[in-house]
Write a protein that holds these residues in place. Structure first.
Motif, PDB file in Angstrom:
ATOM      1  N   GLU A   1      40.666  42.432  44.778  1.00 47.74           N
ATOM      2  CA  GLU A   1      40.616  43.697  44.060  1.00 47.74           C
ATOM      3  C   GLU A   1      39.791  44.717  44.833  1.00 47.74           C
ATOM      4  O   GLU A   1      38.950  44.371  45.656  1.00 47.74           O
ATOM      5  CB  GLU A   1      40.009  43.477  42.666  1.00 47.74           C
ATOM      6  N   THR A   2      40.051  45.987  44.526  1.00 47.15           N
ATOM      7  CA  THR A   2      39.265  47.055  45.111  1.00 47.15           C
ATOM      8  C   THR A   2      37.826  46.948  44.623  1.00 47.15           C
ATOM      9  O   THR A   2      37.578  46.849  43.420  1.00 47.15           O
ATOM     10  CB  THR A   2      39.843  48.423  44.726  1.00 47.15           C
ATOM     11  N   SER A   3      36.876  46.954  45.541  1.00 42.93           N
ATOM     12  CA  SER A   3      35.467  46.875  45.171  1.00 42.93           C
ATOM     13  C   SER A   3      34.884  48.273  45.031  1.00 42.93           C
ATOM     14  O   SER A   3      35.312  49.210  45.706  1.00 42.93           O
ATOM     15  CB  SER A   3      34.675  46.084  46.217  1.00 42.93           C
ATOM     16  N   LEU A   4      33.910  48.416  44.144  1.00 44.70           N
ATOM     17  CA  LEU A   4      33.271  49.704  43.903  1.00 44.70           C
ATOM     18  C   LEU A   4      31.804  49.633  44.296  1.00 44.70           C
ATOM     19  O   LEU A   4      31.066  48.759  43.843  1.00 44.70           O
ATOM     20  CB  LEU A   4      33.400  50.104  42.427  1.00 44.70           C
ATOM     21  N   ILE A   5      31.404  50.568  45.144  1.00 43.52           N
ATOM     22  CA  ILE A   5      30.006  50.717  45.520  1.00 43.52           C
ATOM     23  C   ILE A   5      29.558  52.090  45.047  1.00 43.52           C
ATOM     24  O   ILE A   5      30.173  53.101  45.377  1.00 43.52           O
ATOM     25  CB  ILE A   5      29.814  50.607  47.044  1.00 43.52           C
ATOM     26  N   THR A   6      28.498  52.154  44.254  1.00 53.01           N
ATOM     27  CA  THR A   6      27.923  53.435  43.851  1.00 53.01           C
ATOM     28  C   THR A   6      26.513  53.520  44.391  1.00 53.01           C
ATOM     29  O   THR A   6      25.820  52.512  44.510  1.00 53.01           O
ATOM     30  CB  THR A   6      27.888  53.590  42.322  1.00 53.01           C
ATOM     31  N   GLY A   7      26.089  54.706  44.732  1.00 49.33           N
ATOM     32  CA  GLY A   7      24.744  54.808  45.264  1.00 49.33           C
ATOM     33  C   GLY A   7      24.357  56.227  45.603  1.00 49.33           C
ATOM     34  O   GLY A   7      25.137  57.165  45.461  1.00 49.33           O
ATOM     35  N   TYR A  66      35.253  53.351  46.540  1.00 45.77           N
ATOM     36  CA  TYR A  66      36.204  52.309  46.170  1.00 45.77           C
ATOM     37  C   TYR A  66      36.833  51.792  47.465  1.00 45.77           C
ATOM     38  O   TYR A  66      37.621  52.494  48.099  1.00 45.77           O
ATOM     39  CB  TYR A  66      37.284  52.865  45.240  1.00 45.77           C
ATOM     40  N   ASN A  67      36.484  50.594  47.844  1.00 42.58           N
ATOM     41  CA  ASN A  67      36.935  50.022  49.121  1.00 42.58           C
ATOM     42  C   ASN A  67      38.155  49.132  48.883  1.00 42.58           C
ATOM     43  O   ASN A  67      38.042  48.025  48.370  1.00 42.58           O
ATOM     44  CB  ASN A  67      35.801  49.221  49.759  1.00 42.58           C
ATOM     45  N   HIS A  68      39.328  49.656  49.230  1.00 38.71           N
ATOM     46  CA  HIS A  68      40.572  48.916  49.036  1.00 38.71           C
ATOM     47  C   HIS A  68      40.646  47.753  50.026  1.00 38.71           C
ATOM     48  O   HIS A  68      40.325  47.920  51.203  1.00 38.71           O
ATOM     49  CB  HIS A  68      41.769  49.850  49.222  1.00 38.71           C
ATOM     50  N   PRO A  69      41.078  46.570  49.574  1.00 34.39           N
ATOM     51  CA  PRO A  69      41.057  45.395  50.454  1.00 34.39           C
ATOM     52  C   PRO A  69      42.049  45.440  51.609  1.00 34.39           C
ATOM     53  O   PRO A  69      41.848  44.767  52.620  1.00 34.39           O
ATOM     54  CB  PRO A  69      41.376  44.232  49.505  1.00 34.39           C
ATOM     55  N   THR A  70      43.130  46.204  51.467  1.00 36.43           N
ATOM     56  CA  THR A  70      44.158  46.190  52.525  1.00 36.43           C
ATOM     57  C   THR A  70      44.543  47.560  53.065  1.00 36.43           C
ATOM     58  O   THR A  70      45.038  47.668  54.186  1.00 36.43           O
ATOM     59  CB  THR A  70      45.447  45.499  52.020  1.00 36.43           C
ATOM     60  N   LYS A  91      53.847  50.631  53.692  1.00 31.21           N
ATOM     61  CA  LYS A  91      53.762  49.171  53.699  1.00 31.21           C
ATOM     62  C   LYS A  91      53.346  48.665  52.328  1.00 31.21           C
ATOM     63  O   LYS A  91      52.554  49.280  51.627  1.00 31.21           O
ATOM     64  CB  LYS A  91      52.744  48.712  54.734  1.00 31.21           C
ATOM     65  N   GLU A  92      53.917  47.550  51.960  1.00 32.64           N
ATOM     66  CA  GLU A  92      53.540  46.939  50.690  1.00 32.64           C
ATOM     67  C   GLU A  92      52.119  46.388  50.812  1.00 32.64           C
ATOM     68  O   GLU A  92      51.696  45.909  51.861  1.00 32.64           O
ATOM     69  CB  GLU A  92      54.491  45.785  50.344  1.00 32.64           C
ATOM     70  N   ASN A  93      51.362  46.458  49.739  1.00 33.39           N
ATOM     71  CA  ASN A  93      50.051  45.820  49.743  1.00 33.39           C
ATOM     72  C   ASN A  93      49.968  44.833  48.598  1.00 33.39           C
ATOM     73  O   ASN A  93      50.943  44.600  47.892  1.00 33.39           O
ATOM     74  CB  ASN A  93      48.927  46.872  49.661  1.00 33.39           C
ATOM     75  N   LYS A 147      43.197  54.498  43.580  1.00 28.34           N
ATOM     76  CA  LYS A 147      42.551  53.281  44.091  1.00 28.34           C
ATOM     77  C   LYS A 147      43.516  52.117  44.239  1.00 28.34           C
ATOM     78  O   LYS A 147      43.190  51.115  44.869  1.00 28.34           O
ATOM     79  CB  LYS A 147      41.369  52.885  43.205  1.00 28.34           C
ATOM     80  N   GLU A 148      44.706  52.237  43.664  1.00 26.77           N
ATOM     81  CA  GLU A 148      45.717  51.199  43.850  1.00 26.77           C
ATOM     82  C   GLU A 148      46.358  51.269  45.227  1.00 26.77           C
ATOM     83  O   GLU A 148      46.943  50.300  45.699  1.00 26.77           O
ATOM     84  CB  GLU A 148      46.805  51.320  42.766  1.00 26.77           C
ATOM     85  N   ARG A 149      46.250  52.421  45.895  1.00 27.61           N
ATOM     86  CA  ARG A 149      46.887  52.610  47.202  1.00 27.61           C
ATOM     87  C   ARG A 149      45.907  52.907  48.331  1.00 27.61           C
ATOM     88  O   ARG A 149      46.219  52.693  49.497  1.00 27.61           O
ATOM     89  CB  ARG A 149      47.892  53.763  47.131  1.00 27.61           C
ATOM     90  N   PHE A 150      44.729  53.434  47.970  1.00 25.18           N
ATOM     91  CA  PHE A 150      43.811  53.920  48.997  1.00 25.18           C
ATOM     92  C   PHE A 150      42.384  53.480  48.726  1.00 25.18           C
ATOM     93  O   PHE A 150      42.018  53.189  47.590  1.00 25.18           O
ATOM     94  CB  PHE A 150      43.818  55.464  49.030  1.00 25.18           C
ATOM     95  N   SER A 151      41.576  53.469  49.778  1.00 28.62           N
ATOM     96  CA  SER A 151      40.132  53.497  49.580  1.00 28.62           C
ATOM     97  C   SER A 151      39.769  54.928  49.186  1.00 28.62           C
ATOM     98  O   SER A 151      40.428  55.886  49.582  1.00 28.62           O
ATOM     99  CB  SER A 151      39.395  53.096  50.858  1.00 28.62           C
ATOM    100  N   ILE A 152      38.707  55.072  48.392  1.00 28.84           N
ATOM    101  CA  ILE A 152      38.313  56.384  47.880  1.00 28.84           C
ATOM    102  C   ILE A 152      36.812  56.570  48.049  1.00 28.84           C
ATOM    103  O   ILE A 152      36.032  55.659  47.746  1.00 28.84           O
ATOM    104  CB  ILE A 152      38.646  56.548  46.381  1.00 28.84           C
TER     105      ILE A 152
END
Length: 286
Positions: free
Chosen positions: A2-8, A22-26, A280-282, A52-57
């Motif tokens: 899953e996409t991980s979320l870092i706040t800071g 939001y760091n997308h895995p692929t 590309k499919e992810n 966030k389903e398609r990209f890192s944010i």
């Protein structure tokens, strides 16, 4: 995965900057979200779950808005705000990205494209501000008066959150308590009004046509048909002055396009970023 979320918060360019990453895995594509005047990253709350389903944010609170800080030493020029965003992305180790700016955030995006273009691949301007001049000299001088920030507080209180929200959305039924609270929260502390004083004093005005003509980054302009804050005419003018741009107009929509039409905005952003490529499919299953 899953996409991980870092706040800071990070001290960048001499000021504390709040961000959500939001760091997308692929996905190899990162979208940077930059909000508008008197707003915060809250304004992208409807768009982020789709993106966030398609990209890192990376979503940023511009100083002094949202959860970011205020400093009397910070220069609240658009160029310096652009530099702050770029340095944050460098600090996060993000080598290239697509920029999405709403309203004043669009002007910050244009400043990045003009002054710091090396890592920006494409840009999306959502009802971007444009062609505004610097504040009058008399107002700039008045900003040095003691407690001027309290005058700004009183002025904004008179307009009220309800009136402001009704001015930025076409469908008034979208306004609910969550929206009211979300847009009011950043103004519960006096520090933001001191920051707004600095912004009024330092803001150099929007980029002029001769500078816009030099920007070669591909730009997608998305506008609300009934935008009362930054009228569609501004979007048409920007589309003429930006040499590599396209304008898309959303029917029955006001200024706050990320709130009003998140699905449509997402589709336009996705198609624009993957334009000319076979997506590309992810593993997200979206």
């Amino acid at each position: 995965m899953e996409t991980s979320l870092i706040t800071g918060k990070k001290t960048i360019n001499g000021i504390e900057v709040y961000y959500e990453y939001y760091n997308h895995p692929t996905s190899k594509e990162t979208v940077v979200l930059i909000h508008g005047f008197l707003s915060s990253l809250f304004s992208f709350r409807q768009l982020v779950p789709l993106l966030k389903e398609r990209f890192s944010i990376v979503s940023v609170d511009l100083p002094p808005f949202g959860k970011s800080g205020h400093s009397a030493k910070y220069q609240y020029t658009f160029k310096n705000m652009a530099k702050t965003v770029v340095e944050l992305l460098d600090n996060l180790g993000i080598p290239d990205y697509h920029l999405v700016g709403h309203s004043m955030g669009g002007q910050i995006v244009l400043n990045i494209l003009s002054h710091f273009p090396a890592h920006a691949k494409k840009a999306v301007l959502l009802c971007s501000s444009g062609y505004s001049k610097r504040a009058k000299q008399s107002l700039i001088l008045a900003s040095y008066l003691p407690f001027f920030y309290l005058m700004i507080k009183v002025y904004l209180a008179r307009s009220g959150i309800e009136k402001n929200l009704r001015n930025v959305v076409y469908d008034q039924n979208l306004i609910d308590d969550e929206m009211r609270q979300g847009y009011m929260n950043p103004f519960l502390e006096n520090s933001i009004f001191k920051g707004l004083t600095g912004l009024l004093r330092h803001r150099e005005g929007d980029l002029p046509p001769e500078i816009l003509h030099q920007i070669q980054t591909p730009c997608l302009l998305i506008w609300g048909e009934y935008d009362k804050v930054v009228p569609l005419q501004i979007g048409k003018r920007l589309a003429q002055d930006l040499p590599n741009s396209t304008l898309t107009v959303l029917k029955d929509t006001g200024h706050l396009v990320p709130e009003e039409r998140p699905q449509v905005v997402f589709q336009h952003i996705k198609n624009f970023i993957f334009e000319g490529e076979k997506e590309k499919e992810n593993t997200s299953g979206f």
